[in-house]
Write a protein that holds these residues in place. Structure first.
Motif, PDB file in Angstrom:
ATOM      1  N   ARG A 268       0.820  -1.228  -0.137  1.00  0.00           N
ATOM      2  CA  ARG A 268       0.136  -0.041  -0.042  1.00  0.00           C
ATOM      3  C   ARG A 268       0.974   1.307   0.006  1.00  0.00           C
ATOM      4  NH1 ARG A 268      -3.079  -3.188  -1.346  1.00  0.00           N
ATOM      5  NH2 ARG A 268      -4.887  -4.035  -0.523  1.00  0.00           N
ATOM      6  N   GLY A 269       0.510   2.299  -0.831  1.00  0.00           N
ATOM      7  CA  GLY A 269       1.222   3.355  -0.983  1.00  0.00           C
ATOM      8  C   GLY A 269       1.801   4.121   0.343  1.00  0.00           C
ATOM      9  N   PRO A 270       0.607   4.275   1.178  1.00  0.00           N
ATOM     10  CA  PRO A 270       1.010   5.176   2.436  1.00  0.00           C
ATOM     11  C   PRO A 270       1.875   4.639   3.572  1.00  0.00           C
ATOM     12  CG  PRO A 270      -1.403   5.149   1.998  1.00  0.00           C
ATOM     13  CD  PRO A 270      -0.747   4.019   1.174  1.00  0.00           C
ATOM     14  N   LEU A 271       2.106   3.315   3.250  1.00  0.00           N
ATOM     15  CA  LEU A 271       3.280   2.792   4.130  1.00  0.00           C
ATOM     16  C   LEU A 271       4.591   3.146   4.178  1.00  0.00           C
ATOM     17  CD1 LEU A 271       2.345  -1.026   3.552  1.00  0.00           C
ATOM     18  CD2 LEU A 271       1.929   0.157   5.644  1.00  0.00           C
ATOM     19  N   ILE A 272       4.786   3.860   2.915  1.00  0.00           N
ATOM     20  CA  ILE A 272       6.001   4.834   2.747  1.00  0.00           C
ATOM     21  C   ILE A 272       5.750   6.102   2.728  1.00  0.00           C
ATOM     22  CG2 ILE A 272       8.119   5.077   1.464  1.00  0.00           C
ATOM     23  CD1 ILE A 272       7.917   2.418   0.490  1.00  0.00           C
ATOM     24  N   ASP A 273       6.479   7.138   3.592  1.00  0.00           N
ATOM     25  CA  ASP A 273       6.442   8.428   3.365  1.00  0.00           C
ATOM     26  C   ASP A 273       6.991   9.041   2.034  1.00  0.00           C
ATOM     27  OD1 ASP A 273       7.031  11.399   3.700  1.00  0.00           O
ATOM     28  OD2 ASP A 273       6.432  11.005   5.694  1.00  0.00           O
ATOM     29  N   GLU A 274       6.200   9.321   1.253  1.00  0.00           N
ATOM     30  CA  GLU A 274       6.675   9.675  -0.143  1.00  0.00           C
ATOM     31  C   GLU A 274       7.608  10.887  -0.158  1.00  0.00           C
ATOM     32  OE1 GLU A 274       3.841  10.150  -3.217  1.00  0.00           O
ATOM     33  OE2 GLU A 274       3.090   7.966  -3.291  1.00  0.00           O
ATOM     34  N   THR A 275       7.250  11.796   0.595  1.00  0.00           N
ATOM     35  CA  THR A 275       8.299  13.194   0.776  1.00  0.00           C
ATOM     36  C   THR A 275       9.680  12.611   1.170  1.00  0.00           C
ATOM     37  OG1 THR A 275       6.226  14.601   1.473  1.00  0.00           O
ATOM     38  CG2 THR A 275       8.515  15.448   1.747  1.00  0.00           C
ATOM     39  N   ASP A 276       9.606  11.870   2.285  1.00  0.00           N
ATOM     40  CA  ASP A 276      11.017  11.292   2.703  1.00  0.00           C
ATOM     41  C   ASP A 276      11.691  10.363   1.743  1.00  0.00           C
ATOM     42  OD1 ASP A 276      10.510  12.650   4.984  1.00  0.00           O
ATOM     43  OD2 ASP A 276      10.138  10.928   6.200  1.00  0.00           O
ATOM     44  N   LEU A 277      11.019   9.628   0.839  1.00  0.00           N
ATOM     45  CA  LEU A 277      11.572   8.565  -0.323  1.00  0.00           C
ATOM     46  C   LEU A 277      11.954   9.469  -1.262  1.00  0.00           C
ATOM     47  CD1 LEU A 277      11.906   6.009  -1.419  1.00  0.00           C
ATOM     48  CD2 LEU A 277       9.480   6.009  -2.048  1.00  0.00           C
ATOM     49  N   LEU A 278      11.232  10.666  -1.592  1.00  0.00           N
ATOM     50  CA  LEU A 278      11.744  11.526  -2.873  1.00  0.00           C
ATOM     51  C   LEU A 278      13.004  12.301  -2.400  1.00  0.00           C
ATOM     52  CD1 LEU A 278       8.251  12.947  -3.905  1.00  0.00           C
ATOM     53  CD2 LEU A 278       9.688  11.650  -5.244  1.00  0.00           C
ATOM     54  N   ALA A 279      13.187  12.581  -1.140  1.00  0.00           N
ATOM     55  CA  ALA A 279      14.355  13.248  -0.698  1.00  0.00           C
ATOM     56  C   ALA A 279      15.523  12.172  -0.809  1.00  0.00           C
ATOM     57  CB  ALA A 279      14.298  13.798   0.732  1.00  0.00           C
ATOM     58  N   VAL A 280      15.369  11.075  -0.576  1.00  0.00           N
ATOM     59  CA  VAL A 280      16.422   9.851  -0.416  1.00  0.00           C
ATOM     60  C   VAL A 280      16.994   9.854  -2.013  1.00  0.00           C
ATOM     61  CG1 VAL A 280      17.145   7.623  -0.151  1.00  0.00           C
ATOM     62  CG2 VAL A 280      16.096   9.018   1.730  1.00  0.00           C
ATOM     63  N   LEU A 281      15.829   9.484  -2.924  1.00  0.00           N
ATOM     64  CA  LEU A 281      16.015   9.315  -4.315  1.00  0.00           C
ATOM     65  C   LEU A 281      16.646  10.569  -5.073  1.00  0.00           C
ATOM     66  CD1 LEU A 281      12.682   7.791  -4.965  1.00  0.00           C
ATOM     67  CD2 LEU A 281      14.796   6.498  -4.457  1.00  0.00           C
ATOM     68  N   TRP A 311      15.124  10.112 -13.579  1.00  0.00           N
ATOM     69  CA  TRP A 311      15.452   9.293 -12.343  1.00  0.00           C
ATOM     70  C   TRP A 311      16.359   8.384 -12.978  1.00  0.00           C
ATOM     71  CZ3 TRP A 311      14.112  11.027  -8.121  1.00  0.00           C
ATOM     72  CH2 TRP A 311      12.960  11.567  -7.885  1.00  0.00           C
ATOM     73  N   GLY A 312      17.513   8.057 -12.218  1.00  0.00           N
ATOM     74  CA  GLY A 312      18.465   7.186 -12.374  1.00  0.00           C
ATOM     75  C   GLY A 312      19.924   7.941 -13.200  1.00  0.00           C
ATOM     76  N   VAL A 313      19.475   9.342 -13.388  1.00  0.00           N
ATOM     77  CA  VAL A 313      20.688  10.239 -13.957  1.00  0.00           C
ATOM     78  C   VAL A 313      21.103  11.161 -12.962  1.00  0.00           C
ATOM     79  CG1 VAL A 313      20.018   9.375 -16.370  1.00  0.00           C
ATOM     80  CG2 VAL A 313      19.121  11.760 -15.188  1.00  0.00           C
ATOM     81  N   ASP A 314      22.390  11.585 -13.215  1.00  0.00           N
ATOM     82  CA  ASP A 314      23.130  12.933 -12.537  1.00  0.00           C
ATOM     83  C   ASP A 314      22.656  12.580 -10.941  1.00  0.00           C
ATOM     84  OD1 ASP A 314      23.136  14.086 -14.779  1.00  0.00           O
ATOM     85  OD2 ASP A 314      21.227  15.209 -14.789  1.00  0.00           O
ATOM     86  N   GLY A 315      23.203  11.303 -10.583  1.00  0.00           N
ATOM     87  CA  GLY A 315      23.384  11.022  -9.234  1.00  0.00           C
ATOM     88  C   GLY A 315      21.962  10.797  -8.457  1.00  0.00           C
ATOM     89  N   ARG A 316      21.005  10.597  -9.118  1.00  0.00           N
ATOM     90  CA  ARG A 316      19.688  10.297  -8.618  1.00  0.00           C
ATOM     91  C   ARG A 316      19.508   8.795  -8.753  1.00  0.00           C
ATOM     92  NH1 ARG A 316      18.480  15.122 -11.017  1.00  0.00           N
ATOM     93  NH2 ARG A 316      18.418  14.213 -12.988  1.00  0.00           N
ATOM     94  N   SER A 317      18.725   8.375  -7.816  1.00  0.00           N
ATOM     95  CA  SER A 317      18.280   6.829  -7.865  1.00  0.00           C
ATOM     96  C   SER A 317      17.479   6.505  -8.804  1.00  0.00           C
ATOM     97  CB  SER A 317      17.593   6.554  -6.421  1.00  0.00           C
ATOM     98  OG  SER A 317      18.421   6.777  -5.362  1.00  0.00           O
TER      99      SER A 317
END
Length: 360
Positions: A268-281, A311-317
């Protein structure tokens, strides 16, 4: 008295039928009961916004029966209370967190679910296949490799890939789906299995291993959530969404992960905090993420997950996404709509008492 006795027009709304397959099942009922009128609305309205909430209420106001798809359109109390004509709310499966069941009961709205498809393999779920499709897609760099070959005449290997044998599969949750993923990882790819949940014990993990033909100790329970996230090369989420588990994966957990680890969520999507995930990625904190579920579905047009070539370029996950495909395989979807049509027929013939799969 059955719903058919009055012969008044019964209006039925079908929601979220993206594949356009529901009508063929409901038409069987319409032929038998010509006073039933069915309308199909494929576009999902987002009730989290004031505009979407008002639009859904306006759309559904005339209907006595609504057929919905699990966890697509949301039915909070504020929506249900604004639909005085609604008597039966059909959904798929026997659990739908998008429906306020307490409000439905208070408002005398009967919620009706569906069972498994007829040819279901006992103890197996197609969501496991989606989990591994995302895992393999990430570690084998499938999408980028395909694009490299097709985009230019001399395109070839766009980067190094990884293997799974001997690596650690971390499972956040070891229920039915988590156990399936564990078996696949252990037997299919020779991975070490490490699992954790707030209530998981080694005794229970051993029982699940033995139930799947494996020896005790095949599934190891992590001493803590931190150990799970720090140890996993692949971290797959298999947790039930609740108020307590919402955001169970957030900044702290993501920062525990190895830089070359991948994270997959088919739960389920809300199990992961999307804001925090985006920051890490954005800073390339992990190798990549594979998502089949999101906070808001369908994804808004401006969702960051839609960024092509970003995504996946310039150092991004790396980011690999799919549109909640975990359960939308054809046989399951047809079976669900067939069961919903049969529930409508039961209600028309015998009222609420005739319904076999009420959710209470």
């Amino acid at each position: 008295m059955s719903a058919d006795d009055s012969k008044e027009t019964i209006r039925v709304a079908i929601l979220d039928d993206y594949a356009g397959i529901a009508n063929e099942h409901f038409e069987k009922v319409i032929i038998q009961y010509p006073h039933v009128q069915v309308s199909n609305y494929a576009t999902t309205l987002n009730t989290r916004t004031e505009e979407g909430h008002a639009a859904l209420v306006a759309r559904l106001e005339p209907y006595t029966v609504v057929a919905s798809m699990r966890e697509r359109t949301r039915f909070p109390r504020s929506v249900l209370a604004a639909l005085p004509k609604l008597r039966v709310l059909l959904t798929t499966g026997m659990r739908n967190a998008a429906i306020d069941l307490a409000a439905a009961k208070e408002l005398s709205i009967t919620v009706v679910g569906t069972g498994h498809k007829p040819n279901m393999v006992k103890g197996y779920d197609a969501t496991n296949e989606q989990t591994w499709a995302l895992i393999l897609g990430l570690v084998k760099n499938i999408v980028a490799s395909d694009a490299s070959i097709k985009s230019t005449p001399d395109g070839w290997q766009p980067g190094l890939i990884s293997s799974l044998g001997g690596k650690t599969l971390g499972l956040l949750g070891l229920g039915r789906l988590g156990a399936q993923a564990a078996v696949t990882g252990k037997l299919g790819f020779g991975m070490n299995i490490l699992a954790w949940s707030s209530s998981l014990t080694q005794e229970r993990a051993d029982e699940l291993a033995q139930a799947n033909g494996l020896s005790p100790g095949s599934f190891v329970v992590a001493k803590s959530k931190e150990e799970l996230f720090r140890s996993a090369d692949v971290l797959s989420v298999h947790y039930v969404l609740s108020d307590r588990s919402r955001g169970i994966v957030a900044k702290k957990e993501l920062e525990w992960m190895k830089k070359d680890a991948v994270l997959v969520n088919t739960s389920r999507g809300p199990l992961i905090d999307e804001t925090d995930l985006l920051a890490v990625l954005e800073r390339g904190g992990i190798r990549g993420v594979g998502l089949d579920v999101f906070e808001i579905e369908p994804l808004p047009s401006d969702a960051p997950w839609r960024r092509d070539g970003y995504w996946g370029v310039d150092g991004r996950s790396a980011v690999l996404v799919s549109p909640h495909n975990g359960y939308v395989e054809g046989e399951t979807m047809h079976s669900w709509y067939e069961q919903q049509a049969q529930s409508l027929k039961q209600w028309l013939e015998g009222g609420v008492d005739a319904l076999e799969k009420k959710i209470e």
